[in-house]
Design a protein around this motif. Structure first.
Motif, PDB file in Angstrom:
ATOM      1  N   SER A 133      12.523  18.506  -6.531  1.00  0.00           N
ATOM      2  CA  SER A 133      11.829  17.049  -6.534  1.00  0.00           C
ATOM      3  C   SER A 133      10.016  17.279  -6.256  1.00  0.00           C
ATOM      4  O   SER A 133       9.548  17.764  -5.690  1.00  0.00           O
ATOM      5  N   VAL A 179       8.756  14.070  -5.408  1.00  0.00           N
ATOM      6  CA  VAL A 179       8.335  12.167  -5.160  1.00  0.00           C
ATOM      7  C   VAL A 179       6.788  11.750  -5.511  1.00  0.00           C
ATOM      8  O   VAL A 179       6.210  12.130  -4.548  1.00  0.00           O
ATOM      9  N   ARG A 219      12.739  13.093 -15.328  1.00  0.00           N
ATOM     10  CA  ARG A 219      11.867  12.503 -14.577  1.00  0.00           C
ATOM     11  C   ARG A 219      12.557  10.952 -14.245  1.00  0.00           C
ATOM     12  O   ARG A 219      13.495  11.124 -15.412  1.00  0.00           O
ATOM     13  N   LYS A 226      12.346   5.775  -9.975  1.00  0.00           N
ATOM     14  CA  LYS A 226      12.081   6.744  -8.522  1.00  0.00           C
ATOM     15  C   LYS A 226      10.879   7.207  -7.853  1.00  0.00           C
ATOM     16  O   LYS A 226      10.914   8.142  -7.173  1.00  0.00           O
ATOM     17  N   THR A 283       9.499  10.154  -9.530  1.00  0.00           N
ATOM     18  CA  THR A 283      10.100  11.248  -9.087  1.00  0.00           C
ATOM     19  C   THR A 283       9.750  12.340 -10.418  1.00  0.00           C
ATOM     20  O   THR A 283      10.891  11.762 -11.375  1.00  0.00           O
ATOM     21  N   TYR A 301      11.665  15.840 -11.110  1.00  0.00           N
ATOM     22  CA  TYR A 301      12.677  17.105 -11.128  1.00  0.00           C
ATOM     23  C   TYR A 301      12.744  18.283 -12.053  1.00  0.00           C
ATOM     24  O   TYR A 301      11.736  18.552 -13.256  1.00  0.00           O
TER      25      TYR A 301
END
Length: 119
Positions: free
Chosen positions: A21, A23, A72, A76, A78, A80
């Motif tokens: 992940s 962020v 994605r 969030k 984020t 991945y």
């Protein structure tokens, strides 16, 4: 201030799986194309996977196609990287990278997360 923080790395046996992940904070994530790179000891950093701002298009390094999946979640902030059927040659530090698609040509990198594949 822009930040990218990777997590999810670790040590696995060949054939195992990991999910990385990344962020993001401090910049408009949905305006940035995202990618994952990796760098093994003594080797150049290489592009592993990339994804467009909307997530509708992605592309992969030939050696990981069919095993890795980039995705994605813009809600969030984020991105991945799902890694399946890991091989010893996947061992590297994995970095996420953000590239602006609007306005100034800004690029941000994370600090990296170690992935080790070994029996």
């Amino acid at each position: 201030q822009a930040h990218l923080v990777e997590s999810g790395g670790g040590s696995v046996q060949p054939g195992g799986s990991l999910r990385l992940s990344c962020v993001a904070s401090g910049f408009p994530f949905s305006n940035y194309a995202m990618s994952w790179y990796r760098q093994a000891p003594g080797k150049e950093r290489e592009l592993v996977a990339k994804i467009t701002t909307t997530g509708r298009e992605s592309d992969y390094l030939a050696s990981v196609k069919g095993r890795f999946t980039i995705s994605r979640d813009n809600a969030k902030n984020t991105v991945y990287l799902q890694m399946n059927d890991l091989k010893p040659e996947d061992t590297a530090v994995y970095y996420c990278k953000a590239v602006a698609t609007r306005g100034r040509a800004l690029i941000h990198w994370g600090q990296g997360t170690q992935v080790t594949v070994s029996s």
